[in-house]
Design an enzyme around this catalytic site. Structure first.
Site, mmCIF file in Angstrom:
data_model
loop_
_atom_site.group_PDB
_atom_site.id
_atom_site.type_symbol
_atom_site.label_atom_id
_atom_site.label_comp_id
_atom_site.label_asym_id
_atom_site.label_seq_id
_atom_site.Cartn_x
_atom_site.Cartn_y
_atom_site.Cartn_z
ATOM 1 C CE LYS A 176 -8.452 -52.339 14.909
ATOM 2 N NZ LYS A 176 -9.661 -52.195 14.032
ATOM 3 C CD GLU A 251 -3.352 -37.218 20.768
ATOM 4 O OE1 GLU A 251 -4.371 -36.565 21.366
ATOM 5 O OE2 GLU A 251 -2.184 -36.865 21.184
ATOM 6 C CB CYS A 285 -11.283 -35.957 18.439
ATOM 7 S SG CYS A 285 -10.089 -35.272 17.197
ATOM 8 C CD GLU A 386 -15.567 -38.069 22.608
ATOM 9 O OE1 GLU A 386 -15.597 -39.157 22.837
ATOM 10 O OE2 GLU A 386 -14.918 -37.344 21.651
HETATM 11 P P1 NAP Z 1 -12.886 -46.864 19.528
HETATM 12 O O1 NAP Z 1 -13.971 -47.618 19.432
HETATM 13 O O2 NAP Z 1 -12.000 -46.695 20.694
HETATM 14 O O3 NAP Z 1 -11.877 -47.694 18.297
HETATM 15 C C1 NAP Z 1 -10.497 -46.724 17.667
HETATM 16 C C2 NAP Z 1 -9.833 -48.024 17.295
HETATM 17 O O4 NAP Z 1 -9.519 -49.038 18.247
HETATM 18 C C3 NAP Z 1 -10.703 -49.002 16.318
HETATM 19 O O5 NAP Z 1 -9.689 -49.215 15.404
HETATM 20 C C4 NAP Z 1 -11.051 -50.096 17.227
HETATM 21 O O6 NAP Z 1 -11.180 -51.283 16.349
HETATM 22 C C5 NAP Z 1 -9.725 -50.295 17.914
HETATM 23 N N1 NAP Z 1 -10.135 -51.139 19.129
HETATM 24 C C6 NAP Z 1 -11.335 -51.176 19.898
HETATM 25 N N2 NAP Z 1 -11.155 -52.203 20.697
HETATM 26 C C7 NAP Z 1 -9.869 -52.409 20.859
HETATM 27 C C8 NAP Z 1 -9.080 -53.300 21.677
HETATM 28 N N3 NAP Z 1 -9.559 -53.901 22.968
HETATM 29 N N4 NAP Z 1 -7.807 -53.210 21.511
HETATM 30 C C9 NAP Z 1 -7.117 -52.589 20.562
HETATM 31 N N5 NAP Z 1 -7.748 -51.900 19.627
HETATM 32 C C10 NAP Z 1 -9.134 -51.747 19.848
HETATM 33 O O7 NAP Z 1 -12.951 -45.599 18.876
HETATM 34 P P2 NAP Z 1 -14.097 -44.971 17.656
HETATM 35 O O8 NAP Z 1 -15.550 -45.087 17.879
HETATM 36 O O9 NAP Z 1 -13.593 -45.732 16.248
HETATM 37 O O10 NAP Z 1 -13.845 -43.437 17.463
HETATM 38 C C11 NAP Z 1 -14.343 -42.374 17.972
HETATM 39 C C12 NAP Z 1 -13.452 -41.733 19.496
HETATM 40 O O11 NAP Z 1 -12.213 -41.452 18.925
HETATM 41 C C13 NAP Z 1 -14.065 -40.832 20.001
HETATM 42 O O12 NAP Z 1 -13.870 -40.840 21.319
HETATM 43 C C14 NAP Z 1 -12.966 -39.664 19.419
HETATM 44 O O13 NAP Z 1 -12.994 -38.368 20.387
HETATM 45 C C15 NAP Z 1 -11.906 -40.315 19.296
HETATM 46 N N6 NAP Z 1 -10.939 -39.715 18.525
HETATM 47 C C16 NAP Z 1 -9.816 -38.615 19.267
HETATM 48 C C17 NAP Z 1 -8.822 -38.058 18.319
HETATM 49 C C18 NAP Z 1 -7.861 -37.249 18.841
HETATM 50 O O14 NAP Z 1 -7.074 -37.166 18.264
HETATM 51 N N7 NAP Z 1 -7.881 -36.923 20.256
HETATM 52 C C19 NAP Z 1 -9.215 -38.034 16.888
HETATM 53 C C20 NAP Z 1 -10.289 -38.774 16.499
HETATM 54 C C21 NAP Z 1 -11.289 -39.481 17.230
HETATM 55 P P3 NAP Z 1 -12.610 -51.557 15.704
HETATM 56 O O15 NAP Z 1 -13.639 -50.333 15.818
HETATM 57 O O16 NAP Z 1 -12.444 -51.789 14.247
HETATM 58 O O17 NAP Z 1 -13.146 -52.914 16.235
#
Ligand code: NAP
Ligand code: MG
Length: 496
Positions: A176, A251, A285, A386
């Site tokens: 997904k 991650e 990130c 963050e």
């Molecule tokens: P996010 O809102 O947590 O979303 C990540 C993924 O999880 C999306 O595909 C999202 O789907 C899905 N998701 C949301 N709610 C969920 C639930 N209840 N159950 C299962 N899946 C769910 O994060 P983002 O805003 O896309 O990305 C930014 C974050 O990622 C930042 O905090 C960043 O630091 C972190 N990041 C970390 C790394 C690393 O390797 N450490 C790398 C890149 C990014 P939808 O958004 O499609 O609803």
């Protein structure tokens, strides 16, 4: 310029392109224009994908790993052939400037060839057995159906870090992608299809996290969840997976710092900070969002940073003259604005930026000015949380020891960096900085795919993406004993 060939994406389940009625638009963050529509699937689509994956995985696991790897080699060549087209599409959906998009696609290419090589390794161990005429070894076994959930900020690289090791190890995947950036997922699925991956080995289900992601996390037949995204979502996923005894690799966020010591090459430090803090508009990130600076060079560093920031050109990433692209969406802008207010209220001094760009070329997209706060204390929220935007907080310190302490005082532990020319400090820093990634005389970003990627403390749960370490997420260790003595030999008991 690349053309978008379709107006609506479809799921990829069991080798078929499956239409879904309900959709939502995908917006180009640089222009505010709709690129195409993406499905908002429900749990039924997840069920269909898992069913297909479960069946496909049984045969896929029996294909010798070097032959499984052949598919990944073909994926690598196709990615290479389409690098420019994919990079432009990536810039359109995500906003990052074209040079960085090319770098991200290259990461996927590198990962394909690297993991394909694992098809001829996937090493286990052979060891002596403690009994006569007995053989002992450990081997990696695939787990089954793997669920992959990815964020929008690296829509193709992170997917390759997760899906390539899973597939070469003999698993099937249900993926997904983030709703903001589905085009890379669609294109990668097409490439897998063209490369001849058997149907059902990879399935892509588009839709929201709360619907599709949640259904994956709760599905009994998905035995591993590999998630990259925000801390809150990851924590909830881990709790649910824990309840089910499901393996989960997380991650998550970071609050990464560049340390600038009094003996640093300041011009080099400025370049490192600029690239790490404002590249991808601070939405990596591993982005640098704190600069921990020795008080003796604080003013000199501020001056040089301000001069360099003036030169940053901000705009549509498809124009290679622009060095900083847009923020992913208006919700991202609102979050950054809130932190600007928090920083001001906390008493930090705003030296540059701090506002949304809304005029001229910036009128229809989501842009934020590169921002620098100084006189920030390690205990302020802007130094701890963050922000995920082009905002840097300068924290002055009096010593090397204090710099390390400030770096380690956050709940995250992804990346850190130190600029110094003192070899003793270099070695002490790489030992004492409690992050999963440490850079010396470089910014906080720039991971290479053959090393493990991930963080300590609140950034993750002990697993790693990429490197051979990623294979640990997608395999179970199996210990095999072959007794060829022809009699019952009991370990620990029949030892002479
Ligand atoms: P996010 O809102 O947590 O979303 C990540 C993924 O999880 C999306 O595909 C999202 O789907 C899905 N998701 C949301 N709610 C969920 C639930 N209840 N159950 C299962 N899946 C769910 O994060 P983002 O805003 O896309 O990305 C930014 C974050 O990622 C930042 O905090 C960043 O630091 C972190 N990041 C970390 C790394 C690393 O390797 N450490 C790398 C890149 C990014 P939808 O958004 O499609 O609803
Ligand atoms: Mg999201």
């Amino acid at each position: 310029m690349v053309e978008v060939k379709t107006k609506k994406l479809t799921n990829f389940i069991n080798g078929e392109w499956v239409n879904v009625e309900k959709t939502t638009p995908v917006i180009n963050p640089a222009t505010g224009e709709t690129i195409l529509d993406v499905p908002l699937s429900d749990a039924d689509s997840v069920n269909a994908a898992v069913k297909a994956a479960k069946i496909a995985q049984k045969d896929w696991a029996l294909v010798p790993a070097p032959q499984r790897a052949e598919v990944l080699y073909r994926v690598g060549y196709l990615l290479k052939e389409r690098k420019e087209e994919l990079s432009q599409l990536l810039t359109m959906e995500n906003g990052k400037v074209i040079e960085e998009a090319r770098g991200e696609v290259q990461e996927g290419i590198d990962m394909a060839f690297y993991m394909a090589g694992e098809g001829r390794r996937l090493f286990g161990q052979t060891t002596p057995a403690e009994l006569k005429d007995k053989f002992a070894m450990s081997i990696r076994a695939p787990i089954g159906v793997v669920g992959i959930i990815t964020p929008w900020n690296f829509p193709i690289a992170i997917a390759t870090w997760k899906s390539f090791p899973a597939i070469v190890a003999g698993n099937a995947v249900v993926w997904k992608p983030a709703t903001e950036t589905p085009i890379m997922a669609y294109e990668l699925a097409k490439i897998f299809e063209e490369a001849g991956l058997p149907k059902g080995v990879i399935n892509v289900v588009f839709g929201s996290g709360s619907e599709v992601g949640d259904a994956m996390v709760h599905h009994d037949d998905i035995r591993v969840i590999s998630f990259t995204g925000s801390n809150d979502v990851g924590r909830n996923i881990a709790a649910e997976c824990g309840r089910q005894l499901k393996k989960v690799s997380l991650e998550m966020g970071g609050k990464n710092a560049v340390i600038v010591m009094d003996d640093a090459d300041l011009d080099l430090a400025v370049e490192g900070i600029l690239w790490s803090a404002f590249g991808t508009s601070g939405q990596r990130c591993t982005a640098c969002s704190r600069v921990i600076v020795h008080e003796d060079v604080k003013e000199a560093l501020e001056e040089r940073l301000l001069v360099a920031m003036e030169k940053l050109t901000i705009g549509n990433g498809l124009d290679s003259a622009n060095k900083v692209g847009p923020i992913i969406n208006k919700a991202g802008i609102e979050k950054i604005k809130q932190y600007i207010e928090i920083g001001k209220e906390e008493g930090a001094k705003l030296l540059a930026g701090g506002y949304e760009l809304t005029e001229g070329d910036h009128a229809n997209g989501s842009y934020f000015a590169p921002t620098l706060f100084t006189n920030v204390k390690g205990s302020m929220r802007i130094a701890l949380e963050e922000i995920f935007g082009p905002v840097v907080s300068l924290v002055p310190v009096k010593s090397f020891e204090e710099a390390i302490e400030v770096n380690n005082s956050v709940t995250y532990g992804l990346s850190s960096s130190i600029f110094t020319r003192d070899v003793n400090r270099v070695f002490k820093a790489q030992r004492d900085l409690d992050t999963g990634i440490v850079y010396v005389n470089a910014g906080t970003t720039g991971a290479e795919i053959h090393l493990p990627f991930g963080g300590t403390k609140g950034t993750g749960n002990g697993h790693r993406d990429s490197g051979t370490q990623a294979l640990d997420v997608y395999t179970e260790w199996k210990s095999v004993y072959v007794d060829y003595s022809g009699k019952l030999q009991r370990a620990q008991i029949d030892v002479e």
